[in-house]
Design a protein around this motif. Sequence first.
Motif, PDB file in Angstrom:
ATOM      1  N   MET A  19       0.812  -1.212   0.000  1.00 43.44           N
ATOM      2  CA  MET A  19       0.000   0.000   0.000  1.00 43.44           C
ATOM      3  C   MET A  19       0.853   1.274   0.000  1.00 43.44           C
ATOM      4  SD  MET A  19      -3.244  -0.660  -0.105  1.00 43.44           S
ATOM      5  CE  MET A  19      -4.090   0.756   0.580  1.00 43.44           C
ATOM      6  N   ARG A  20       2.170   1.143  -0.024  1.00 42.79           N
ATOM      7  CA  ARG A  20       3.018   2.323  -0.049  1.00 42.79           C
ATOM      8  C   ARG A  20       2.778   3.100  -1.348  1.00 42.79           C
ATOM      9  NH1 ARG A  20       9.067   1.018   1.726  1.00 42.79           N
ATOM     10  NH2 ARG A  20       9.018   3.286   1.921  1.00 42.79           N
ATOM     11  N   PRO A  21       2.843   4.441  -1.334  1.00 46.37           N
ATOM     12  CA  PRO A  21       3.318   5.293  -0.240  1.00 46.37           C
ATOM     13  C   PRO A  21       2.239   5.666   0.786  1.00 46.37           C
ATOM     14  CG  PRO A  21       2.847   6.639  -2.144  1.00 46.37           C
ATOM     15  CD  PRO A  21       2.599   5.218  -2.566  1.00 46.37           C
ATOM     16  N   LEU A  22       1.000   5.192   0.596  1.00 45.76           N
ATOM     17  CA  LEU A  22      -0.070   5.588   1.516  1.00 45.76           C
ATOM     18  C   LEU A  22       0.256   5.200   2.951  1.00 45.76           C
ATOM     19  CD1 LEU A  22      -3.223   4.554  -0.570  1.00 45.76           C
ATOM     20  CD2 LEU A  22      -2.164   6.814  -0.398  1.00 45.76           C
ATOM     21  N   THR A  23       0.889   4.038   3.129  1.00 45.33           N
ATOM     22  CA  THR A  23       1.162   3.549   4.481  1.00 45.33           C
ATOM     23  C   THR A  23       2.503   4.027   5.034  1.00 45.33           C
ATOM     24  OG1 THR A  23       1.957   1.500   3.473  1.00 45.33           O
ATOM     25  CG2 THR A  23      -0.315   1.524   4.294  1.00 45.33           C
ATOM     26  N   VAL A  33     -12.132   4.209   4.077  1.00 42.20           N
ATOM     27  CA  VAL A  33     -12.958   3.485   3.114  1.00 42.20           C
ATOM     28  C   VAL A  33     -14.390   4.002   3.261  1.00 42.20           C
ATOM     29  CG1 VAL A  33     -13.921   1.248   2.448  1.00 42.20           C
ATOM     30  CG2 VAL A  33     -11.524   1.416   3.102  1.00 42.20           C
ATOM     31  N   GLN A  34     -14.880   4.622   2.224  1.00 37.49           N
ATOM     32  CA  GLN A  34     -16.230   5.180   2.228  1.00 37.49           C
ATOM     33  C   GLN A  34     -16.464   6.073   3.451  1.00 37.49           C
ATOM     34  OE1 GLN A  34     -19.176   2.165   1.371  1.00 37.49           O
ATOM     35  NE2 GLN A  34     -17.930   1.264  -0.243  1.00 37.49           N
ATOM     36  N   GLY A  35     -15.448   6.879   3.760  1.00 40.90           N
ATOM     37  CA  GLY A  35     -15.591   7.894   4.793  1.00 40.90           C
ATOM     38  C   GLY A  35     -15.216   7.487   6.201  1.00 40.90           C
ATOM     39  N   LEU A  36     -14.891   6.217   6.417  1.00 38.70           N
ATOM     40  CA  LEU A  36     -14.531   5.747   7.753  1.00 38.70           C
ATOM     41  C   LEU A  36     -13.184   5.036   7.707  1.00 38.70           C
ATOM     42  CD1 LEU A  36     -17.902   4.130   8.944  1.00 38.70           C
ATOM     43  CD2 LEU A  36     -16.993   6.368   9.591  1.00 38.70           C
ATOM     44  N   PRO A  37     -12.408   5.095   8.799  1.00 39.44           N
ATOM     45  CA  PRO A  37     -11.201   4.269   8.853  1.00 39.44           C
ATOM     46  C   PRO A  37     -11.568   2.799   8.650  1.00 39.44           C
ATOM     47  CG  PRO A  37     -11.256   5.804  10.697  1.00 39.44           C
ATOM     48  CD  PRO A  37     -12.602   5.876  10.034  1.00 39.44           C
ATOM     49  N   VAL A 239      -8.051  -5.231   1.216  1.00 45.75           N
ATOM     50  CA  VAL A 239      -7.616  -3.904   0.773  1.00 45.75           C
ATOM     51  C   VAL A 239      -6.089  -3.877   0.773  1.00 45.75           C
ATOM     52  CG1 VAL A 239      -7.964  -1.422   1.052  1.00 45.75           C
ATOM     53  CG2 VAL A 239      -9.716  -3.017   1.848  1.00 45.75           C
ATOM     54  N   GLY A 240      -5.510  -4.574  -0.189  1.00 48.57           N
ATOM     55  CA  GLY A 240      -4.072  -4.785  -0.169  1.00 48.57           C
ATOM     56  C   GLY A 240      -3.265  -3.886  -1.073  1.00 48.57           C
ATOM     57  N   THR A 241      -3.928  -3.134  -1.956  1.00 46.99           N
ATOM     58  CA  THR A 241      -3.201  -2.260  -2.877  1.00 46.99           C
ATOM     59  C   THR A 241      -3.934  -0.920  -2.987  1.00 46.99           C
ATOM     60  OG1 THR A 241      -4.446  -2.980  -4.830  1.00 46.99           O
ATOM     61  CG2 THR A 241      -2.478  -4.274  -4.246  1.00 46.99           C
ATOM     62  N   PRO A 242      -3.230   0.132  -3.377  1.00 46.93           N
ATOM     63  CA  PRO A 242      -3.901   1.422  -3.588  1.00 46.93           C
ATOM     64  C   PRO A 242      -5.037   1.326  -4.606  1.00 46.93           C
ATOM     65  CG  PRO A 242      -1.532   1.744  -3.488  1.00 46.93           C
ATOM     66  CD  PRO A 242      -1.757   0.257  -3.514  1.00 46.93           C
ATOM     67  N   GLU A 243      -4.876   0.454  -5.604  1.00 45.05           N
ATOM     68  CA  GLU A 243      -5.918   0.317  -6.625  1.00 45.05           C
ATOM     69  C   GLU A 243      -7.205  -0.240  -6.035  1.00 45.05           C
ATOM     70  OE1 GLU A 243      -2.049   0.730  -8.277  1.00 45.05           O
ATOM     71  OE2 GLU A 243      -2.778  -0.835  -6.911  1.00 45.05           O
ATOM     72  N   ARG A 244      -7.107  -1.240  -5.156  1.00 48.05           N
ATOM     73  CA  ARG A 244      -8.313  -1.797  -4.527  1.00 48.05           C
ATOM     74  C   ARG A 244      -8.966  -0.775  -3.599  1.00 48.05           C
ATOM     75  NH1 ARG A 244      -5.537  -7.162  -2.419  1.00 48.05           N
ATOM     76  NH2 ARG A 244      -4.364  -7.579  -4.317  1.00 48.05           N
ATOM     77  N   LEU A 245      -8.158  -0.003  -2.897  1.00 43.82           N
ATOM     78  CA  LEU A 245      -8.695   1.042  -2.044  1.00 43.82           C
ATOM     79  C   LEU A 245      -9.441   2.089  -2.866  1.00 43.82           C
ATOM     80  CD1 LEU A 245      -8.915   2.353   0.778  1.00 43.82           C
ATOM     81  CD2 LEU A 245      -6.749   3.509   0.291  1.00 43.82           C
ATOM     82  N   ALA A 246      -8.843   2.491  -3.972  1.00 40.83           N
ATOM     83  CA  ALA A 246      -9.483   3.495  -4.830  1.00 40.83           C
ATOM     84  C   ALA A 246     -10.782   2.967  -5.401  1.00 40.83           C
ATOM     85  CB  ALA A 246      -8.532   3.892  -5.957  1.00 40.83           C
ATOM     86  N   GLU A 247     -10.819   1.683  -5.767  1.00 35.06           N
ATOM     87  CA  GLU A 247     -12.036   1.098  -6.307  1.00 35.06           C
ATOM     88  C   GLU A 247     -13.170   1.110  -5.257  1.00 35.06           C
ATOM     89  OE1 GLU A 247     -14.698  -0.548  -8.885  1.00 35.06           O
ATOM     90  OE2 GLU A 247     -12.684   0.192  -9.348  1.00 35.06           O
ATOM     91  N   LEU A 248     -12.834   0.802  -4.010  1.00 37.12           N
ATOM     92  CA  LEU A 248     -13.844   0.830  -2.946  1.00 37.12           C
ATOM     93  C   LEU A 248     -14.381   2.248  -2.724  1.00 37.12           C
ATOM     94  CD1 LEU A 248     -12.375  -1.519  -0.187  1.00 37.12           C
ATOM     95  CD2 LEU A 248     -14.446  -1.884  -1.523  1.00 37.12           C
ATOM     96  N   ASN A 249     -13.538   3.236  -2.957  1.00 34.22           N
ATOM     97  CA  ASN A 249     -13.940   4.621  -2.656  1.00 34.22           C
ATOM     98  C   ASN A 249     -14.547   5.348  -3.848  1.00 34.22           C
ATOM     99  OD1 ASN A 249     -13.337   4.820   0.105  1.00 34.22           O
ATOM    100  ND2 ASN A 249     -11.155   5.035  -0.325  1.00 34.22           N
ATOM    101  N   ARG A 250     -14.683   4.651  -4.970  1.00 32.93           N
ATOM    102  CA  ARG A 250     -15.308   5.290  -6.133  1.00 32.93           C
ATOM    103  C   ARG A 250     -16.789   5.451  -5.906  1.00 32.93           C
ATOM    104  NH1 ARG A 250     -11.565   2.156  -9.399  1.00 32.93           N
ATOM    105  NH2 ARG A 250      -9.997   3.620 -10.130  1.00 32.93           N
TER     106      ARG A 250
END
Length: 250
Positions: A19-23, A33-37, A239-250
């Motif tokens: 997840m770097r550089p986010l982590t 994720v969708q507004g919550l940790p 939620v193992g990669t920035p791409e999966r995180l971004a997909e959840l938050n779309r």
Amino acid sequence: MKTDAPPALLLAAGRGERMRPLTDTTPKPLLPVQGLPLLQWHLQALQDGGVTRVVINTAWLGEQISDRFSSVFGLQRLSGKRQQLSISYSHEGVDFGGALETAGGIARALPQLGQVFWLAAGDVFAPDFVFDMAAVQAFERSHSLAHLWLVPNPAHNPRGDFGLSADGLALNLPPDDPAPRYTYSTIALLRAELFAPPWCDIPPGNPTGVKAPLAPVLRRAMDAGRVSASLYTGRWTDVGTPERLAELNR
């Protein structure tokens, strides 16, 4: 006679390298994720299931997690009653300089848990999962040392982890076995007995900080027919990669 909900251990110690550089500056369980940790989704679901006590293990940037959630988590309900979770911590980073992997971390936290407890990884998004007392009661009546929730294989784990028998046992299938495999969701009910010989040889409380993965422990118990499983088909994302995180938050 009413059975109290068992405590839960939430795994939140990992570095989150993928997840770097986010982590680099935020531990993965605190990414929104969708507004919550991410970790808060589990806390809310545990509270809804009647759980009143949670242990969170930490290592990388662990002080941010304990600062964020402190010792109490509570949500105001429409009834006006305020149900709360008591939160304690197993600070592996403080005690040993880093994470102890899954089995090592569980063994370390075990003195803060009961004979039966929920387990969930803090980097998994499963908003439909119910921490159900009926599942706890069925597990307590069983011979199982662990009950795992398995999910259909995501694209990043096409071969899966474990098989599932018709009578609900998790199977440690050999690599060349063509039977279907499913992915371990990282959500489980466990007995403390699983972290003692012959399944696990880490000393009680893991005083020296042994690092050990969970899968070999589970596979030993599976080979003895002591691990049950259910297939969970609700929403689930590792939620193992920035791409999966971004997909959840779309």
